[in-house]
Design a protein around this motif. Sequence first.
Motif, PDB file in Angstrom:
ATOM      1  N   GLY A  99       0.812  -1.206   0.000  1.00  0.00           N
ATOM      2  CA  GLY A  99       0.000   0.000   0.000  1.00  0.00           C
ATOM      3  C   GLY A  99       0.847   1.259   0.000  1.00  0.00           C
ATOM      4  O   GLY A  99       0.479   2.269  -0.612  1.00  0.00           O
ATOM      5  N   HIS A 100       1.982   1.210   0.689  1.00  0.00           N
ATOM      6  CA  HIS A 100       2.881   2.374   0.695  1.00  0.00           C
ATOM      7  C   HIS A 100       3.369   2.670  -0.721  1.00  0.00           C
ATOM      8  O   HIS A 100       3.380   3.839  -1.154  1.00  0.00           O
ATOM      9  CB  HIS A 100       4.064   2.126   1.621  1.00  0.00           C
ATOM     10  CG  HIS A 100       5.095   3.217   1.574  1.00  0.00           C
ATOM     11  ND1 HIS A 100       4.888   4.471   2.113  1.00  0.00           N
ATOM     12  CD2 HIS A 100       6.344   3.235   1.002  1.00  0.00           C
ATOM     13  CE1 HIS A 100       5.955   5.220   1.909  1.00  0.00           C
ATOM     14  NE2 HIS A 100       6.844   4.506   1.240  1.00  0.00           N
ATOM     15  N   GLU A 101       3.786   1.623  -1.457  1.00  0.00           N
ATOM     16  CA  GLU A 101       4.239   1.826  -2.837  1.00  0.00           C
ATOM     17  C   GLU A 101       3.112   2.368  -3.713  1.00  0.00           C
ATOM     18  O   GLU A 101       3.329   3.257  -4.547  1.00  0.00           O
ATOM     19  CB  GLU A 101       4.759   0.512  -3.411  1.00  0.00           C
ATOM     20  CG  GLU A 101       6.048   0.015  -2.797  1.00  0.00           C
ATOM     21  CD  GLU A 101       6.431  -1.336  -3.337  1.00  0.00           C
ATOM     22  OE1 GLU A 101       7.311  -1.397  -4.202  1.00  0.00           O
ATOM     23  OE2 GLU A 101       5.840  -2.351  -2.887  1.00  0.00           O
ATOM     24  N   LEU A 102       1.906   1.845  -3.534  1.00  0.00           N
ATOM     25  CA  LEU A 102       0.770   2.313  -4.325  1.00  0.00           C
ATOM     26  C   LEU A 102       0.458   3.772  -4.016  1.00  0.00           C
ATOM     27  O   LEU A 102       0.067   4.538  -4.910  1.00  0.00           O
ATOM     28  CB  LEU A 102      -0.458   1.438  -4.054  1.00  0.00           C
ATOM     29  CG  LEU A 102      -0.360  -0.023  -4.515  1.00  0.00           C
ATOM     30  CD1 LEU A 102      -1.574  -0.807  -4.039  1.00  0.00           C
ATOM     31  CD2 LEU A 102      -0.249  -0.112  -6.034  1.00  0.00           C
ATOM     32  N   SER A 103       0.617   4.172  -2.761  1.00  0.00           N
ATOM     33  CA  SER A 103       0.317   5.561  -2.394  1.00  0.00           C
ATOM     34  C   SER A 103       1.342   6.532  -2.961  1.00  0.00           C
ATOM     35  O   SER A 103       1.076   7.734  -3.052  1.00  0.00           O
ATOM     36  CB  SER A 103       0.246   5.698  -0.864  1.00  0.00           C
ATOM     37  OG  SER A 103       1.525   5.495  -0.282  1.00  0.00           O
TER      38      SER A 103
END
Length: 323
Positions: A99-103
């Motif tokens: 999720g961090h990478e997607l954000s």
Amino acid sequence: MAPLGNLLRLAPLQSQQLPSHPSIVVGSGGQSGLQQTENELDEGTKNTRPDLVTFVKEVLDEALTFVDGTLPSTFGQISERISPPGQIKVQILKREISGHELSQIPWTNSKVPRPVPEGVQNTSESWFARKSSHVSRIGQNTADFGEFDYGVRVNHSEHEREYTPDVYDSYKILEWDFDRALNEEEANIGLYSNVTMSNRDGFVIVQLPVNVESLQVAFYSTRRNEREESNALKRKKPVLGYSQPSLPVPKCNRILIMNPRVYTSIERCILRADHDIEWIMATTSDAKGCLPLWIQRMGIPGAIFKDVKFLLEWILKKRDARQ
């Protein structure tokens, strides 16, 4: 590490984020079911949609960046198996995108901007990939590049439905006239030839999720997709297996309850210098329903491995039928 794009994601595109099409019914704020078409909107509203040529080129650029950069540098191999017919070596690979990478993806600052999906930092994408190499030859258990092109690229969804047991049906909702858009804008799409065709060296197929809830209301209520022998009402099947309680949906001989599954995939076939075919497929999905994601993901490596056998056996049967 190759950057992640904002289009080939598991978060579905909304209908108002698609290029303009005369059959899309929209209203103020993109509300579904309102009887106003793209042709009836003012230019300011139309211009909020991405240009067709820009949209297609960006999708293809993201796909090739993913296959040529992200996959080889960040995926890890989880198995290598031999597939019939012809004893084909198949590699299965995986990568988890947090999720961090997607954000961190530039959702609103890309060539085709889109809003940041709600709660994206609390999600993740589990990508699985398959790599195989095939002798390009018409033989007992082999197929040449032309046969791969016909099976994988030409009428992709229809052929996939024919050779893949788990694909129940396919139905074309909308089709954009890309060649006309290129001619009208005198646009250059760079290294890509006609996007409905391949060249002699390779092709890429992209599937990305779209929220069709507003489209299905439009198509049942206006029937603007009506063409001879291709209308959903004539075929007596709800579009994509969905139904709206407020709309009269024709009864089917076979009722199949479907969840609104989301699915993204990239397939790339190239004819290498050694005349072998390299076939790569990468996918991420969520079947929704009651099955937890971790259970769903246990079956994906085996499923994508079997597709090699399914396609080649289908090609061989088609070849025998022609002879």
